[in-house]
Scaffold this motif. Structure first.
Motif, PDB file in Angstrom:
ATOM      1  N   UNK A  34      56.001   7.790  14.344  1.00 36.90           N
ATOM      2  CA  UNK A  34      55.581   9.258  13.343  1.00 36.90           C
ATOM      3  C   UNK A  34      53.930   9.105  13.093  1.00 36.90           C
ATOM      4  N   UNK A  35      53.425   8.056  12.842  1.00 35.83           N
ATOM      5  CA  UNK A  35      52.109   7.983  12.476  1.00 35.83           C
ATOM      6  C   UNK A  35      51.408   8.375  13.827  1.00 35.83           C
ATOM      7  N   UNK A  36      51.808   7.636  14.960  1.00 35.19           N
ATOM      8  CA  UNK A  36      51.113   8.018  16.411  1.00 35.19           C
ATOM      9  C   UNK A  36      51.235   9.444  16.796  1.00 35.19           C
ATOM     10  N   UNK A  37      52.241  10.098  16.415  1.00 34.36           N
ATOM     11  CA  UNK A  37      52.285  11.539  16.707  1.00 34.36           C
ATOM     12  C   UNK A  37      51.662  12.361  15.841  1.00 34.36           C
ATOM     13  N   UNK A  38      51.066  11.917  14.323  1.00 36.02           N
ATOM     14  CA  UNK A  38      50.303  12.631  13.283  1.00 36.02           C
ATOM     15  C   UNK A  38      48.880  12.555  13.861  1.00 36.02           C
ATOM     16  N   UNK A  39      48.621  11.330  14.282  1.00 41.53           N
ATOM     17  CA  UNK A  39      47.088  10.867  14.630  1.00 41.53           C
ATOM     18  C   UNK A  39      46.993  11.767  16.052  1.00 41.53           C
ATOM     19  N   UNK A  40      47.783  11.993  17.026  1.00 42.00           N
ATOM     20  CA  UNK A  40      47.464  12.598  17.898  1.00 42.00           C
ATOM     21  C   UNK A  40      47.159  13.933  17.634  1.00 42.00           C
ATOM     22  N   UNK A  41      48.178  14.646  16.822  1.00 44.47           N
ATOM     23  CA  UNK A  41      48.049  15.941  16.409  1.00 44.47           C
ATOM     24  C   UNK A  41      46.721  16.119  15.514  1.00 44.47           C
ATOM     25  N   UNK A  42      46.445  15.338  14.921  1.00 40.69           N
ATOM     26  CA  UNK A  42      45.028  15.225  14.248  1.00 40.69           C
ATOM     27  C   UNK A  42      43.872  15.446  15.097  1.00 40.69           C
ATOM     28  N   UNK A  43      44.067  14.434  16.022  1.00 32.17           N
ATOM     29  CA  UNK A  43      42.908  14.502  17.288  1.00 32.17           C
ATOM     30  C   UNK A  43      42.721  15.714  17.847  1.00 32.17           C
TER      31      UNK A  43
END
Length: 70
Positions: A34-43
């Motif tokens: 979930x953290x990786x998905x959120x980081x990618x979305x923010x990027x």
């Protein structure tokens, strides 16, 4: 003389390799935390804002002609 090939076994091996390749792609595509998905979305959002910030002019509405803004 050539090597004898069992076609049934060759088809099964081919299908098995295809399934393994697809599984590897799915692990990469869906196997993120979930953290990786959120980081990618923010990027992605940050990159979109930066791109929009470098825009030279505002986009025009395709419904209105350019001289109708007055």
């Amino acid at each position: 003389m050539g090597e004898l090939v069992n076609l049934r076994r060759a088809r099964k091996d081919r299908d098995r390799r295809r399934r393994e390749d697809e599984a590897a792609e799915n692990r990469v595509k869906f196997g993120r935390s979930k953290v990786e998905k959120l980081t990618a979305k923010a990027q992605d959002a940050l990159e979109a804002r930066r791109l929009d910030g470098h825009r030279l002019d505002t986009p025009t509405d395709p419904e209105t002609p350019p001289d109708a803004s007055s």
